[in-house]
Design a protein around this motif. Structure first.
Motif, PDB file in Angstrom:
ATOM      1  N   TYR A 102       0.826  -1.211   0.000  1.00 40.52           N
ATOM      2  CA  TYR A 102       0.000   0.000   0.000  1.00 40.52           C
ATOM      3  C   TYR A 102       0.867   1.270   0.000  1.00 40.52           C
ATOM      4  CZ  TYR A 102      -4.589  -2.182   0.616  1.00 40.52           C
ATOM      5  OH  TYR A 102      -5.753  -2.867   0.412  1.00 40.52           O
ATOM      6  N   TYR A 106       1.023   4.450  -2.504  1.00 40.78           N
ATOM      7  CA  TYR A 106       0.791   5.831  -2.065  1.00 40.78           C
ATOM      8  C   TYR A 106       1.928   6.755  -2.483  1.00 40.78           C
ATOM      9  CZ  TYR A 106       0.784   9.913   0.965  1.00 40.78           C
ATOM     10  OH  TYR A 106       0.841  11.193   1.423  1.00 40.78           O
ATOM     11  N   GLU A 113      -6.386   8.724   0.026  1.00 42.48           N
ATOM     12  CA  GLU A 113      -7.370   7.649   0.074  1.00 42.48           C
ATOM     13  C   GLU A 113      -6.704   6.281   0.165  1.00 42.48           C
ATOM     14  OE1 GLU A 113     -10.601   7.824   0.390  1.00 42.48           O
ATOM     15  OE2 GLU A 113     -10.459  10.009   0.517  1.00 42.48           O
ATOM     16  N   ILE A 114      -5.489   6.176  -0.357  1.00 39.83           N
ATOM     17  CA  ILE A 114      -4.752   4.912  -0.246  1.00 39.83           C
ATOM     18  C   ILE A 114      -4.422   4.629   1.215  1.00 39.83           C
ATOM     19  CG2 ILE A 114      -2.638   3.710  -0.929  1.00 39.83           C
ATOM     20  CD1 ILE A 114      -2.680   5.352  -3.507  1.00 39.83           C
ATOM     21  N   LYS A 117      -7.506   3.254   2.837  1.00 46.39           N
ATOM     22  CA  LYS A 117      -7.692   1.831   2.521  1.00 46.39           C
ATOM     23  C   LYS A 117      -6.724   0.960   3.310  1.00 46.39           C
ATOM     24  CE  LYS A 117      -9.364   2.791  -2.153  1.00 46.39           C
ATOM     25  NZ  LYS A 117      -9.102   2.632  -3.622  1.00 46.39           N
ATOM     26  N   LEU A 120      -8.007   0.601   6.923  1.00 47.70           N
ATOM     27  CA  LEU A 120      -9.119  -0.355   7.012  1.00 47.70           C
ATOM     28  C   LEU A 120      -8.640  -1.788   6.795  1.00 47.70           C
ATOM     29  CD1 LEU A 120     -11.877   1.650   5.077  1.00 47.70           C
ATOM     30  CD2 LEU A 120     -11.596   1.406   7.552  1.00 47.70           C
ATOM     31  N   ARG A 121      -7.668  -1.968   5.921  1.00 52.62           N
ATOM     32  CA  ARG A 121      -7.117  -3.306   5.692  1.00 52.62           C
ATOM     33  C   ARG A 121      -6.392  -3.825   6.924  1.00 52.62           C
ATOM     34  NH1 ARG A 121      -8.046  -7.894   2.954  1.00 52.62           N
ATOM     35  NH2 ARG A 121      -6.108  -8.936   2.285  1.00 52.62           N
ATOM     36  N   ARG A 183     -17.023   9.391   7.403  1.00 51.86           N
ATOM     37  CA  ARG A 183     -16.085   8.284   7.547  1.00 51.86           C
ATOM     38  C   ARG A 183     -16.077   7.769   8.980  1.00 51.86           C
ATOM     39  NH1 ARG A 183     -10.740  10.128   4.152  1.00 51.86           N
ATOM     40  NH2 ARG A 183     -11.727  10.304   2.111  1.00 51.86           N
ATOM     41  N   MET A 186     -13.555   4.923   9.484  1.00 49.02           N
ATOM     42  CA  MET A 186     -12.146   5.301   9.498  1.00 49.02           C
ATOM     43  C   MET A 186     -11.712   5.762  10.886  1.00 49.02           C
ATOM     44  SD  MET A 186     -10.163   8.154   7.238  1.00 49.02           S
ATOM     45  CE  MET A 186     -10.673   9.462   8.349  1.00 49.02           C
TER      46      MET A 186
END
Length: 762
Positions: A102, A106, A113-114, A117, A120-121, A183, A186
């Protein structure tokens, strides 16, 4: 060799453990049951690769709970936790691989936004490896610590930048009226991974920068109205609502949320005040220029300084701006005084006790004392003589006598101590009105009174219609400020103008004359510039005739003429034309000599009118060259043109005299003994000596004393010279005036100074 007792003890322990794990079953049936429970529990806890669907399987939670219960009953749960933690460490490479993938993406795109993600991952990995709640907080906390420790150790530096950009993207924009948390997952992920605690300062810096950007964008240059109310309204509608997610997480009620937001809210409100204070501090010089239209900015700055301790920075910034933009030779004295007056009024709004003004004004006052025209500019403003029409004094401000510096009255029940940042000399000079503050630049008001006399003399002699009401009103106003005694000489000058008109009317009634002098009392008027001009021909006869009639009317007086001052109205009758002009007396004297002969050289003209320097003579002759009355045939040889001639091609151009063809009519002037007469040559004020010129001439009297001191004693300090001069008769100068005189002597190379010691330049 183990002893029999030790063998027995080990055997007993072994038997106890076997019985506990076997649960009293026959043979090893209980031990086999524990083995299956251990296998089920460890398999359930073993980390799985969530990227590989084949490694994921469904478990019967009843069997899992029974297996953990069996392990716990056998007291092997701590051992299982060690195995579990060891498995976590062996599978951490899966987390590292995910983060690397990731973050590489980025760093290529720089898209926050990366980062969202990735967060969240990571929560998915955290939840997949987490133990069930039934195992208790101990195992859960140990797992969380291990997971976060590894995570923070592998996050690259670019993650902090991306995390900051991600937080900034959640802040409310200027265009939206409300804040909607789009969000929620997040923010929960931040909490799960411990990012709030680790990056708390980073999250705060995002809010700080957002506040700074908004304040600068909306408040820069907006000085008319206070902006703090609008800023606080913006904070409550947007920033405070946004703060609920990061700072009020876990709050059950609004009271709990308000309590949790209290600390961060105060910090952000303080930063808003500090940012506005920094902005207004950078703009303070322009704010002062724009006063009174910048009153709103001054009120904001006053309120901010009460909360943010930046008074010293404000003083440093304003002093530095004054030094760069105001206190330099290119600035006009009137502009410096105007800015100083605005500074006084602005800083009194910000700091009513006057401590800031006292610290800021000191360099301005010292610089103004060094300028020779400061007193004249202040006095001109007092009498409404400003060229631009701007006055240092507010017309709506009541007229008060000059105020003396305040002294401490410790018996006053309302006495308050000075502010903590006030210097030891703060009370030494704190008059309240502007005029008193300007006059207090100097040690004594006598300088102002003498300059008032000089300026009033010029203004009185410049009056052409005989109406002195404006000057009479000015004197009455100045009496209120400086006192009756200080303005007695000015009243005598005003009375002289009235008496002069009456005397001239009487003389004209006895013997009509085309000469109308202004007669003044020499002892009560400032020193006027003298000249040795001698008026030839008919002008000399007119003077003698008028003086004779005056002596008949005033037998105890005698006129002393000042023929170089005033204006002469001439009508020149030439062969083909008549020339009418109002000229200076020297110009009239020169053209009178051409009635004797038509051609004169400059060297022959000058002796006939007395002692006149060549530049003044050429300037006077240039007037008649411009009017076409004279012509310069050869260098410094002039001929009267009875018949006008066209300009000769290639001839030497005439000496230019600005305004030579635009004259104003004014009577010619005379004076009697103990009196002097003067009038302006053009619209400019008469050349009366300024107070600085008079003081310089008077100081030259004491040069012999100073020269004798330095000859006999060698090097002396300024204080020592001042102390010894006080022994000289009539010496009443201040040390600042002495310093100015010594500096003038140094420029003339009479003395030199080193390490503040003065000695003769041999």
């Amino acid at each position: 060799m183990a002893t029999t007792a030790l063998r027995a003890q080990v055997a007993a322990k072994w038997q106890e453990s076997f019985n506990r794990m076997n649960k009293g079953g026959s043979g090893i049936s209980g031990l086999m049951t524990f083995s299956r429970a251990w296998e089920v529990a460890t398999e359930f806890l073993r980390p799985k690769d969530i990227s590989d669907p084949a490694s994921l399987r469904q478990y019967n939670l009843v069997d899992i709970k029974n297996a953990f219960a069996a392990v716990n009953q056998a007291r092997r749960l701590p051992v299982m936790l060690e195995v579990y933690m060891d498995d976590i460490r062996k599978h951490q490479y899966l987390i590292t691989r995910e983060v690397t993938t990731y973050m590489s993406h980025y760093e290529q795109l720089m898209d926050p936004e990366i980062i969202a993600k990735l967060v969240l991952r990571l929560v998915e990995w955290y939840d997949a490896w987490a133990p069930i709640p039934e195992l208790g907080h101990t195992i859960r906390d140990a797992y969380t610590l291990t997971f976060q420790t590894h995570l923070f150790s592998i996050l690259p530096p670019s993650f902090a930048r991306g995390f900051k950009a991600l937080c900034a993207s959640t802040l409310p924009s200027v265009s939206t009226d409300s804040v909607v948390d789009a969000r929620p997952h997040m923010w929960a992920a931040f909490e799960t991974l411990g990012l709030f605690d680790r990056y708390e300062a980073l999250i705060a810096s995002v809010v700080y920068q957002h506040i700074e950007s908004h304040v600068v964008k909306t408040c820069a240059g907006q000085w008319a109205e206070p902006v703090l109310p609008n800023l606080r309204d913006w904070m409550s509608k947007k920033v405070v609502k946004w703060m609920f997610s990061p700072y009020a997480r876990g709050a059950k009620t609004m009271e709990d949320a308000a309590l949790m937001l209290q600390g961060p809210g105060q910090r952000f409100d303080f930063h808003m005040s500090k940012t506005l204070c920094d902005l207004r501090t950078r703009e303070i010089f322009s704010i002062i220029i724009d006063y009174p239209d910048s009153m709103g900015a001054l009120q904001d700055l006053k309120e901010c300084l009460q909360r943010v301790d930046q008074r010293a920075e404000l003083v440093r910034t304003l002093r530095r701006a004054n030094e760069m933009r105001l206190l330099h030779p290119g600035a006009d004295t009137k502009d410096i005084l105007t800015q100083y007056v605005s500074t006084i009024r602005c800083l009194r709004v910000i700091d009513p006790p006057g401590v800031l003004l006292f610290k800021v004004a000191d360099p301005i006052r010292r610089y103004l004392r060094e300028r020779p025209d400061t007193i004249r500019s202040i006095v001109a403003s007092l009498v409404g003589d400003g060229e631009s029409g701007d006055s240092l004094v507010d017309e709506n401000e009541p007229i008060h006598p000059l105020q003396q510096p305040e002294t401490e009255d410790y018996t006053d029940p309302n006495w308050e101590p000075e502010p903590i940042d006030a210097g030891p000399d703060f009370r030494a000079n704190k008059p309240s009105d502007v005029i008193s503050t300007l006059v207090s630049i100097y040690d004594s008001k006598d300088l102002f009174v003498k300059e008032l006399q000089v300026l009033l003399a010029q203004r009185l002699l410049a009056v052409k219609d005989g109406n002195f009401e404006k000057e009479r009103r000015n004197i009455e106003i100045l009496k209120i400020r400086f006192g009756e005694a200080a303005l007695q000489v000015c009243e005598v000058m005003l009375r002289d103008m009235t008496d002069s008109k009456r005397i001239d009317q009487h003389v004209q009634s006895q013997h009509a004359s085309i000469m109308h002098p202004t007669i003044i009392s020499r002892h009560f008027w400032p020193t006027l510039e003298s000249s040795s001009i001698v008026m030839p021909g008919q002008f000399e006869k007119l003077q003698a005739q008028y003086a004779k009639e005056f002596s008949t009317f005033k037998p105890d007086k005698k006129l002393r003429w000042l023929p170089h001052l005033g204006t002469v109205h001439l009508e020149l009758q030439l062969e083909d034309r008549k020339v009418v002009a109002d000229v200076a007396p020297l110009e009239a004297a020169f053209i009178e000599l051409f009635s004797e002969k038509n051609v004169w050289s400059l060297d022959n003209l000058i002796p006939r009118v007395g002692s006149v320097d060549r530049s003044s003579a050429l300037k006077a002759l240039a007037t008649w060259l411009d009017l076409g009355v004279l012509k310069e045939d050869t260098e410094n040889s002039f001929r009267l043109l009875e018949v006008a001639e066209d300009p000769t091609p290639g001839a030497r151009p005439a000496i230019s005299r600005p305004g030579a063809t635009n004259f104003t009519k004014n009577p010619y002037l005379a004076a009697h003994r103990a009196c002097a007469g003067i009038a302006p040559v053009t619209d400019d004020l008469p050349p009366a000596s300024s107070i600085h010129q008079q003081q310089a001439e008077q100081m030259r009297v004491y040069w012999k004393f100073i020269e004798g001191m330095l000859t006999n004693l060698g090097s002396l300090s300024l204080d020592r010279i001042q102390a010894m001069l006080k022994l000289a008769p009539g010496y009443d100068r201040t040390i600042d005036q002495l310093a100015s005189f010594m500096e003038a002597a140094r420029r003339e190379e009479l003395v030199m100074t080193k390490d503040e010691m003065w000695r003769l330049n041999r």
